[in-house]
Design a protein around this motif. Structure first.
Motif, PDB file in Angstrom:
ATOM      1  N   VAL A  88      -7.187  26.784   9.685  1.00 29.39           N
ATOM      2  CA  VAL A  88      -5.759  27.111   9.695  1.00 29.39           C
ATOM      3  C   VAL A  88      -5.348  27.429   8.258  1.00 29.39           C
ATOM      4  O   VAL A  88      -5.362  26.547   7.401  1.00 29.39           O
ATOM      5  N   GLY A  89      -5.017  28.670   7.998  1.00 27.93           N
ATOM      6  CA  GLY A  89      -4.704  29.121   6.647  1.00 27.93           C
ATOM      7  C   GLY A  89      -3.304  28.763   6.188  1.00 27.93           C
ATOM      8  O   GLY A  89      -2.515  29.630   5.839  1.00 27.93           O
ATOM      9  N   LYS A  90      -2.994  27.486   6.188  1.00 28.45           N
ATOM     10  CA  LYS A  90      -1.680  26.988   5.764  1.00 28.45           C
ATOM     11  C   LYS A  90      -1.853  25.969   4.644  1.00 28.45           C
ATOM     12  O   LYS A  90      -2.830  25.227   4.625  1.00 28.45           O
ATOM     13  N   LYS A  91      -0.857  25.895   3.750  1.00 26.79           N
ATOM     14  CA  LYS A  91      -0.901  24.950   2.623  1.00 26.79           C
ATOM     15  C   LYS A  91      -0.428  23.574   3.092  1.00 26.79           C
ATOM     16  O   LYS A  91       0.740  23.228   2.935  1.00 26.79           O
ATOM     17  N   MET A  92      -1.350  22.836   3.682  1.00 26.00           N
ATOM     18  CA  MET A  92      -1.055  21.473   4.112  1.00 26.00           C
ATOM     19  C   MET A  92      -2.309  20.635   3.938  1.00 26.00           C
ATOM     20  O   MET A  92      -3.406  21.061   4.293  1.00 26.00           O
ATOM     21  N   ILE A  93      -2.120  19.438   3.365  1.00 28.71           N
ATOM     22  CA  ILE A  93      -3.241  18.523   3.192  1.00 28.71           C
ATOM     23  C   ILE A  93      -2.826  17.127   3.656  1.00 28.71           C
ATOM     24  O   ILE A  93      -1.635  16.810   3.703  1.00 28.71           O
ATOM     25  N   ALA A  94      -3.824  16.340   4.000  1.00 29.54           N
ATOM     26  CA  ALA A  94      -3.597  14.922   4.312  1.00 29.54           C
ATOM     27  C   ALA A  94      -4.546  14.121   3.434  1.00 29.54           C
ATOM     28  O   ALA A  94      -5.686  14.543   3.204  1.00 29.54           O
ATOM     29  N   VAL A  95      -4.059  12.997   2.929  1.00 25.16           N
ATOM     30  CA  VAL A  95      -4.920  12.098   2.156  1.00 25.16           C
ATOM     31  C   VAL A  95      -4.690  10.672   2.632  1.00 25.16           C
ATOM     32  O   VAL A  95      -3.568  10.283   2.954  1.00 25.16           O
ATOM     33  N   HIS A  96      -5.788   9.938   2.705  1.00 25.38           N
ATOM     34  CA  HIS A  96      -5.714   8.513   3.042  1.00 25.38           C
ATOM     35  C   HIS A  96      -6.733   7.800   2.164  1.00 25.38           C
ATOM     36  O   HIS A  96      -7.927   7.803   2.449  1.00 25.38           O
ATOM     37  N   ILE A  97      -6.212   7.242   1.072  1.00 26.48           N
ATOM     38  CA  ILE A  97      -7.066   6.531   0.115  1.00 26.48           C
ATOM     39  C   ILE A  97      -6.856   5.044   0.352  1.00 26.48           C
ATOM     40  O   ILE A  97      -5.777   4.521   0.071  1.00 26.48           O
ATOM     41  N   PRO A  98      -7.862   4.379   0.902  1.00 27.41           N
ATOM     42  CA  PRO A  98      -7.675   3.015   1.390  1.00 27.41           C
ATOM     43  C   PRO A  98      -7.675   1.914   0.339  1.00 27.41           C
ATOM     44  O   PRO A  98      -7.308   0.802   0.663  1.00 27.41           O
ATOM     45  N   ASN A  99      -8.078   2.212  -0.896  1.00 29.40           N
ATOM     46  CA  ASN A  99      -8.116   1.152  -1.909  1.00 29.40           C
ATOM     47  C   ASN A  99      -6.781   0.417  -1.866  1.00 29.40           C
ATOM     48  O   ASN A  99      -5.792   0.895  -2.401  1.00 29.40           O
ATOM     49  N   VAL A 100      -6.769  -0.707  -1.231  1.00 28.66           N
ATOM     50  CA  VAL A 100      -5.531  -1.406  -0.926  1.00 28.66           C
ATOM     51  C   VAL A 100      -4.913  -2.033  -2.168  1.00 28.66           C
ATOM     52  O   VAL A 100      -5.596  -2.624  -2.994  1.00 28.66           O
ATOM     53  N   ASP A 101      -3.599  -1.878  -2.287  1.00 30.25           N
ATOM     54  CA  ASP A 101      -2.826  -2.530  -3.345  1.00 30.25           C
ATOM     55  C   ASP A 101      -2.787  -4.016  -3.003  1.00 30.25           C
ATOM     56  O   ASP A 101      -2.326  -4.398  -1.930  1.00 30.25           O
ATOM     57  N   ASP A 102      -3.270  -4.859  -3.906  1.00 30.19           N
ATOM     58  CA  ASP A 102      -3.388  -6.298  -3.633  1.00 30.19           C
ATOM     59  C   ASP A 102      -2.055  -6.967  -3.316  1.00 30.19           C
ATOM     60  O   ASP A 102      -1.991  -7.865  -2.491  1.00 30.19           O
ATOM     61  N   GLU A 103      -0.988  -6.510  -3.961  1.00 29.12           N
ATOM     62  CA  GLU A 103       0.308  -7.158  -3.752  1.00 29.12           C
ATOM     63  C   GLU A 103       0.944  -6.781  -2.414  1.00 29.12           C
ATOM     64  O   GLU A 103       1.506  -7.616  -1.730  1.00 29.12           O
ATOM     65  N   THR A 104       0.858  -5.513  -2.046  1.00 31.00           N
ATOM     66  CA  THR A 104       1.553  -5.062  -0.828  1.00 31.00           C
ATOM     67  C   THR A 104       0.634  -4.939   0.376  1.00 31.00           C
ATOM     68  O   THR A 104       1.101  -4.780   1.501  1.00 31.00           O
ATOM     69  N   ASN A 105      -0.678  -4.952   0.157  1.00 30.22           N
ATOM     70  CA  ASN A 105      -1.667  -4.763   1.213  1.00 30.22           C
ATOM     71  C   ASN A 105      -1.526  -3.394   1.891  1.00 30.22           C
ATOM     72  O   ASN A 105      -1.850  -3.222   3.050  1.00 30.22           O
ATOM     73  N   GLU A 106      -0.990  -2.434   1.151  1.00 27.98           N
ATOM     74  CA  GLU A 106      -0.818  -1.066   1.644  1.00 27.98           C
ATOM     75  C   GLU A 106      -1.912  -0.176   1.059  1.00 27.98           C
ATOM     76  O   GLU A 106      -2.438  -0.464  -0.010  1.00 27.98           O
ATOM     77  N   PRO A 107      -2.214   0.938   1.737  1.00 26.23           N
ATOM     78  CA  PRO A 107      -3.173   1.886   1.149  1.00 26.23           C
ATOM     79  C   PRO A 107      -2.643   2.417  -0.175  1.00 26.23           C
ATOM     80  O   PRO A 107      -1.428   2.486  -0.377  1.00 26.23           O
ATOM     81  N   LEU A 108      -3.548   2.809  -1.052  1.00 31.59           N
ATOM     82  CA  LEU A 108      -3.171   3.366  -2.341  1.00 31.59           C
ATOM     83  C   LEU A 108      -2.345   4.633  -2.147  1.00 31.59           C
ATOM     84  O   LEU A 108      -1.344   4.844  -2.806  1.00 31.59           O
ATOM     85  N   LEU A 109      -2.755   5.471  -1.202  1.00 30.99           N
ATOM     86  CA  LEU A 109      -2.031   6.702  -0.899  1.00 30.99           C
ATOM     87  C   LEU A 109      -2.388   7.119   0.519  1.00 30.99           C
ATOM     88  O   LEU A 109      -3.561   7.211   0.864  1.00 30.99           O
ATOM     89  N   SER A 110      -1.389   7.357   1.333  1.00 31.13           N
ATOM     90  CA  SER A 110      -1.607   7.790   2.713  1.00 31.13           C
ATOM     91  C   SER A 110      -0.440   8.671   3.110  1.00 31.13           C
ATOM     92  O   SER A 110       0.650   8.179   3.383  1.00 31.13           O
ATOM     93  N   THR A 111      -0.679   9.996   3.111  1.00 33.98           N
ATOM     94  CA  THR A 111       0.432  10.917   3.360  1.00 33.98           C
ATOM     95  C   THR A 111      -0.052  12.299   3.768  1.00 33.98           C
ATOM     96  O   THR A 111      -1.218  12.631   3.604  1.00 33.98           O
ATOM     97  N   VAL A 112       0.879  13.081   4.273  1.00 31.60           N
ATOM     98  CA  VAL A 112       0.663  14.500   4.544  1.00 31.60           C
ATOM     99  C   VAL A 112       1.523  15.261   3.551  1.00 31.60           C
ATOM    100  O   VAL A 112       2.696  14.920   3.342  1.00 31.60           O
TER     101      VAL A 112
END
Length: 187
Positions: free
Chosen positions: A68-92
């Motif tokens: 699909v020749g569109k400018k869209m990316i998704a990233v999910h970097i799981p290295n969890v932030d110790d304080e929030t227990n959230e992924p480092l980056l997870s977005t479209v």
């Protein structure tokens, strides 16, 4: 659900063609594809689901990899932030653009891989150590994010896909492990 059979491989001309910007409001097709791209990354990092659906683990996926020749990316970097227990980056990110970057560069010690490349490509891939990226989220809201080290490298890899660039284009052809002095190696 996106699986490996949906991901095109090197040699497909879509991977070498700069993608088009997405205009807003976006249709349901773009919204759904963005959500499914992120879901694929999460599933690919879950050992049980990855085995069940035979997924290669990935931290980023670009729409051109789905033909699909569109400018869209998704990233999910799981290295969890110790304080929030959230992924480092997870977005479209829609229409992501690097608006500034560091002079310093870095590369991953083990090199880079790609879901669209089914072979090992040895060599260092120098990229900017820090980047500032602007993009639109799936709701059409403008976002600006500053990233460094590994997340910055992931984003640059994915944005390259939207510009028809493969990671191995950055590897020195004569000496794949040659680095300039301003490049640090991230382990």
């Amino acid at each position: 659900m996106i699986t490996m059979k949906n991901i095109i491989l090197e040699g497909n001309p879509t991977l070498r063609t700069p993608a088009e910007e997405i205009t807003f409001p976006i249709g349901e097709d773009i919204q759904t594809m963005g959500q499914e791209m992120l879901e694929f990354l999460k599933n690919s990092q879950d050992a049980e689901l990855a085995e069940k659906y035979q997924l290669r683990a990935g931290v980023g996926l670009a729409a051109p990899q789905l033909d699909v020749g569109k400018k869209m990316i998704a990233v999910h970097i799981p290295n969890v932030d110790d304080e929030t227990n959230e992924p480092l980056l997870s977005t479209v990110m829609i229409n992501p653009k690097i608006v500034s970057h560091s002079v310093q560069s870095a590369c991953l010690a083990e090199g880079e891989g790609c879901l669209s490349v089914n072979r090992d490509v040895p060599g260092y891939v120098p990229r900017h150590t820090r980047v500032t990226v602007t993009y639109l989220d799936l709701d059409g809201e403008k976002q600006k994010i500053r990233l460094k080290d590994y997340p910055a490298i992931v984003i640059q890899h994915e944005i390259d896909h939207t510009n028809g660039i493969m990671f191995y284009d950055h590897i020195n052809n004569e000496d794949p492990f040659h680095l300039d002095e301003n490049v640090s190696i991230l382990s």
